[in-house]
Write a protein that holds these residues in place. Structure first.
Motif, PDB file in Angstrom:
ATOM      1  N   ALA A  15      15.149  -1.023  -0.755  1.00  0.00           N
ATOM      2  CA  ALA A  15      14.001  -0.874   0.145  1.00  0.00           C
ATOM      3  C   ALA A  15      12.946  -1.885  -0.281  1.00  0.00           C
ATOM      4  O   ALA A  15      12.284  -1.711  -1.302  1.00  0.00           O
ATOM      5  CB  ALA A  15      13.451   0.545   0.077  1.00  0.00           C
ATOM      6  N   ALA A  17       9.486  -4.023   0.085  1.00  0.00           N
ATOM      7  CA  ALA A  17       8.134  -4.054   0.664  1.00  0.00           C
ATOM      8  C   ALA A  17       7.747  -5.518   0.809  1.00  0.00           C
ATOM      9  O   ALA A  17       7.640  -6.233  -0.181  1.00  0.00           O
ATOM     10  CB  ALA A  17       7.152  -3.324  -0.242  1.00  0.00           C
ATOM     11  N   GLU A  22       2.928  -2.440   4.544  1.00  0.00           N
ATOM     12  CA  GLU A  22       3.973  -2.610   5.551  1.00  0.00           C
ATOM     13  C   GLU A  22       5.132  -1.654   5.279  1.00  0.00           C
ATOM     14  O   GLU A  22       5.480  -1.410   4.124  1.00  0.00           O
ATOM     15  CB  GLU A  22       4.501  -4.047   5.549  1.00  0.00           C
ATOM     16  CG  GLU A  22       3.483  -5.084   5.995  1.00  0.00           C
ATOM     17  CD  GLU A  22       4.076  -6.484   6.047  1.00  0.00           C
ATOM     18  OE1 GLU A  22       5.321  -6.601   5.988  1.00  0.00           O
ATOM     19  OE2 GLU A  22       3.297  -7.451   6.135  1.00  0.00           O
ATOM     20  N   PRO A  23       5.752  -1.095   6.322  1.00  0.00           N
ATOM     21  CA  PRO A  23       6.897  -0.206   6.110  1.00  0.00           C
ATOM     22  C   PRO A  23       7.978  -0.896   5.281  1.00  0.00           C
ATOM     23  O   PRO A  23       8.207  -2.104   5.405  1.00  0.00           O
ATOM     24  CB  PRO A  23       7.388   0.072   7.533  1.00  0.00           C
ATOM     25  CG  PRO A  23       6.180  -0.133   8.398  1.00  0.00           C
ATOM     26  CD  PRO A  23       5.414  -1.254   7.751  1.00  0.00           C
ATOM     27  N   LEU A  24       8.633  -0.123   4.434  1.00  0.00           N
ATOM     28  CA  LEU A  24       9.712  -0.674   3.623  1.00  0.00           C
ATOM     29  C   LEU A  24      10.908  -0.979   4.522  1.00  0.00           C
ATOM     30  O   LEU A  24      11.190  -0.257   5.470  1.00  0.00           O
ATOM     31  CB  LEU A  24      10.119   0.315   2.529  1.00  0.00           C
ATOM     32  CG  LEU A  24       9.007   0.834   1.607  1.00  0.00           C
ATOM     33  CD1 LEU A  24       9.618   1.638   0.468  1.00  0.00           C
ATOM     34  CD2 LEU A  24       8.170  -0.300   1.053  1.00  0.00           C
ATOM     35  N   SER A  25      11.621  -2.034   4.185  1.00  0.00           N
ATOM     36  CA  SER A  25      12.770  -2.470   4.975  1.00  0.00           C
ATOM     37  C   SER A  25      14.016  -2.440   4.104  1.00  0.00           C
ATOM     38  O   SER A  25      14.035  -3.020   3.015  1.00  0.00           O
ATOM     39  CB  SER A  25      12.526  -3.890   5.512  1.00  0.00           C
ATOM     40  OG  SER A  25      13.657  -4.371   6.204  1.00  0.00           O
ATOM     41  N   TRP A  56       1.542  -0.362  -3.537  1.00  0.00           N
ATOM     42  CA  TRP A  56       2.049  -0.788  -2.224  1.00  0.00           C
ATOM     43  C   TRP A  56       0.873  -1.097  -1.294  1.00  0.00           C
ATOM     44  O   TRP A  56       0.875  -2.098  -0.572  1.00  0.00           O
ATOM     45  CB  TRP A  56       2.936   0.310  -1.649  1.00  0.00           C
ATOM     46  CG  TRP A  56       3.321   0.165  -0.216  1.00  0.00           C
ATOM     47  CD1 TRP A  56       4.145  -0.781   0.324  1.00  0.00           C
ATOM     48  CD2 TRP A  56       2.932   1.024   0.864  1.00  0.00           C
ATOM     49  NE1 TRP A  56       4.296  -0.568   1.679  1.00  0.00           N
ATOM     50  CE2 TRP A  56       3.556   0.537   2.031  1.00  0.00           C
ATOM     51  CE3 TRP A  56       2.131   2.162   0.956  1.00  0.00           C
ATOM     52  CZ2 TRP A  56       3.385   1.145   3.277  1.00  0.00           C
ATOM     53  CZ3 TRP A  56       1.973   2.774   2.179  1.00  0.00           C
ATOM     54  CH2 TRP A  56       2.591   2.261   3.324  1.00  0.00           C
ATOM     55  N   ASP A 358      15.538   7.427   4.703  1.00  0.00           N
ATOM     56  CA  ASP A 358      14.266   8.015   5.148  1.00  0.00           C
ATOM     57  C   ASP A 358      13.129   7.751   4.160  1.00  0.00           C
ATOM     58  O   ASP A 358      12.159   8.500   4.107  1.00  0.00           O
ATOM     59  CB  ASP A 358      14.417   9.524   5.342  1.00  0.00           C
ATOM     60  CG  ASP A 358      15.155   9.885   6.614  1.00  0.00           C
ATOM     61  OD1 ASP A 358      15.305   9.000   7.484  1.00  0.00           O
ATOM     62  OD2 ASP A 358      15.594  11.046   6.739  1.00  0.00           O
ATOM     63  N   ASN A 360      10.700   5.704   4.147  1.00  0.00           N
ATOM     64  CA  ASN A 360       9.371   5.560   4.747  1.00  0.00           C
ATOM     65  C   ASN A 360       8.769   6.916   5.113  1.00  0.00           C
ATOM     66  O   ASN A 360       7.543   7.075   5.099  1.00  0.00           O
ATOM     67  CB  ASN A 360       9.442   4.658   5.975  1.00  0.00           C
ATOM     68  CG  ASN A 360       9.559   3.189   5.608  1.00  0.00           C
ATOM     69  OD1 ASN A 360       8.697   2.637   4.931  1.00  0.00           O
ATOM     70  ND2 ASN A 360      10.644   2.551   6.034  1.00  0.00           N
ATOM     71  N   LYS A 361       9.613   7.885   5.400  1.00  0.00           N
ATOM     72  CA  LYS A 361       9.124   9.240   5.670  1.00  0.00           C
ATOM     73  C   LYS A 361       8.525   9.836   4.398  1.00  0.00           C
ATOM     74  O   LYS A 361       7.510  10.543   4.444  1.00  0.00           O
ATOM     75  CB  LYS A 361      10.255  10.133   6.192  1.00  0.00           C
ATOM     76  CG  LYS A 361       9.812  11.540   6.546  1.00  0.00           C
ATOM     77  CD  LYS A 361      10.951  12.358   7.121  1.00  0.00           C
ATOM     78  CE  LYS A 361      10.490  13.778   7.460  1.00  0.00           C
ATOM     79  NZ  LYS A 361      11.625  14.595   8.008  1.00  0.00           N
ATOM     80  N   TYR A 363       7.033   8.152   2.025  1.00  0.00           N
ATOM     81  CA  TYR A 363       5.715   7.533   1.900  1.00  0.00           C
ATOM     82  C   TYR A 363       4.701   8.237   2.810  1.00  0.00           C
ATOM     83  O   TYR A 363       3.567   8.503   2.418  1.00  0.00           O
ATOM     84  CB  TYR A 363       5.794   6.051   2.268  1.00  0.00           C
ATOM     85  CG  TYR A 363       6.027   5.135   1.092  1.00  0.00           C
ATOM     86  CD1 TYR A 363       5.027   4.285   0.635  1.00  0.00           C
ATOM     87  CD2 TYR A 363       7.252   5.115   0.422  1.00  0.00           C
ATOM     88  CE1 TYR A 363       5.238   3.438  -0.445  1.00  0.00           C
ATOM     89  CE2 TYR A 363       7.471   4.268  -0.655  1.00  0.00           C
ATOM     90  CZ  TYR A 363       6.457   3.434  -1.087  1.00  0.00           C
ATOM     91  OH  TYR A 363       6.666   2.596  -2.161  1.00  0.00           O
ATOM     92  N   GLN A 364       5.114   8.527   4.019  1.00  0.00           N
ATOM     93  CA  GLN A 364       4.218   9.171   4.972  1.00  0.00           C
ATOM     94  C   GLN A 364       3.812  10.567   4.500  1.00  0.00           C
ATOM     95  O   GLN A 364       2.636  10.941   4.562  1.00  0.00           O
ATOM     96  CB  GLN A 364       4.900   9.261   6.340  1.00  0.00           C
ATOM     97  CG  GLN A 364       4.042   9.911   7.420  1.00  0.00           C
ATOM     98  CD  GLN A 364       4.762   9.994   8.760  1.00  0.00           C
ATOM     99  OE1 GLN A 364       5.875   9.482   8.916  1.00  0.00           O
ATOM    100  NE2 GLN A 364       4.148  10.647   9.729  1.00  0.00           N
TER     101      GLN A 364
END
Length: 380
Positions: A15, A17, A22-25, A56, A358, A360-361, A363-364
């Motif tokens: 993942a 950054a 920015e969302p992780l890819s 981050w 998941d 990014n979830k 992180y949210q």
């Protein structure tokens, strides 16, 4: 996952950054073989720490990107570098962000865990050669806290790998690699909380609640939790919080509220937020003569601390700590044994478990204050 024969460069998913916030890819990255005194591990589980969010977002910190975050993890050693004798292929390990070389002045002293060789990595590079092990198409991908566990495989110094018995579950215990150990150590090793004492904790995240558990096990009579999120209060009771203060419910400064209800201040206060203003509040909340304020949180904004000299002149102490003062390879095995004997709580800090896809979830959830620790399952 594809790889060539160890110890060659392998490819795996990580993942990445690419920029602040920015969302992780999920990307395919190349991972070099372990260099001398390093190990390459297959990551099994990793948990999201507040520091992963702080760096981050890069508020108050130099932005280093592209980067692979994550530092609380468990894994299985896939290959070892030259000179590694205490770890072998197939060993199960727990990762830590600050290591122990066992040779430097600090490692040989019983007063410090600040290894001169393996202190907290801040530049995104491996400390041995100031290079990265991750890359994409030949371009470097930077490390985080010497671990970078948001990846199927990673490389770290062997001094940052704690060997686990094969019977230790490689899941929720990942949180012991930073947050829980930091809180327990702050209460036990740094403050040495005494029986019958009064404690106040600022910030009821994983670290703060680990402080509460440590204080409870030491016999503290009052453990006051301070947090602006009322949802943290019920969870706090599980770990020993006896009273709660929400600063938003009072017009007067929090330190005055605490002094009023404790007849002059607490014996110990712990700052687990990472805010210099709260550090000052913590110092002013403990009593004259012997009151001790312990800093554990990592600041996400202003770094300079301003405080009146009066509280210090009156006998109060302000101390800081990384990883709760534990020497990781020498002392964390004790906490692992306590966990296996059910003498300390660890699983209870994990409120969510998610697959790697998941991330990014996770992180949210943490940014919204909806979880303590989220364990991300990376491998099998």
């Amino acid at each position: 996952m594809s790889k060539t024969h160890s110890p060659q460069t392998i490819t795996c998913k990580a993942a990445v950054a690419w920029g602040p916030g920015e969302p992780l890819s999920i990307e395919e990255v190349e991972l070099a073989p372990p260099q001398p005194m390093e190990v390459r591990i297959k990551v099994i589980s990793t948990s999201l720490c507040r520091s992963d969010i702080t760096f981050w977002e890069s508020r108050g910190h130099i932005p280093i990107f592209p980067r692979i975050f994550g530092h609380e993890a468990t894994g299985i050693i896939e290959s070892v570098g030259e000179g590694v004798t205490d770890l072998h292929e197939g060993d199960h390990i727990l990762t830590v962000f600050t290591g122990e070389c066992k040779k430097c002045r600090h490692c040989k002293s019983d007063k410090s865990n600040m290894c001169e060789t393996l202190r907290m990595e801040r530049k995104g590079l491996m400390q041995s050669d100031q290079k990265t092990r991750f890359s994409i198409n030949g371009k470097p991908i930077y490390h985080f806290c010497a671990v970078s566990s948001f990846s199927e495989y990673t490389v770290l110094h062997s001094g940052c790998a704690i060997k686990l018995s094969p019977n230790v579950p490689l899941g929720k215990i990942s949180v012991l690699g930073c947050g829980v150990a930091a809180g327990l150590g702050a209460a036990w090793k740094v403050a040495d909380v005494g029986k019958g004492s009064t404690v106040v904790i600022f910030g009821l995240g994983t670290v703060g609640l680990a402080v509460a558990q440590g204080a409870k096990l030491r016999g503290a009579s009052r453990i006051i939790g301070v947090d602006i999120n009322p949802d943290k209060f019920e969870m706090g009771k599980v770990f020993g919080i006896t009273e709660f203060i929400n600063p938003n419910d009072y017009k007067q400064p929090t330190q005055e509220v605490i002094k009023d209800i404790t007849a002059g201040g607490t014996d110990y206060s712990f700052e687990c937020v990472g805010d210099v203003g709260v550090i000052r509040t913590a110092l002013e909340s403990c009593c004259d003569g012997w009151g001790m304020a312990v800093i554990i949180g990592v600041p996400s904004g202003q770094m300079e601390l301003s405080a009146h000299y009066g509280p210090l002149l009156s006998g109060r102490t302000l101390k800081g700590t990384l990883l709760g003062g534990w020497k990781p390879k020498s002392e964390l095995p004790m906490l692992i044994d306590m966990y296996m004997k059910k003498e300390i709580q660890i699983d209870e800090y994990v409120t969510h478990e998610l697959p790697f896809s998941d991330i990014n979830k996770a992180y949210q959830l943490m940014r919204e204050g909806k979880c303590l620790r989220c364990v991300i399952h990376v491998g099998n």
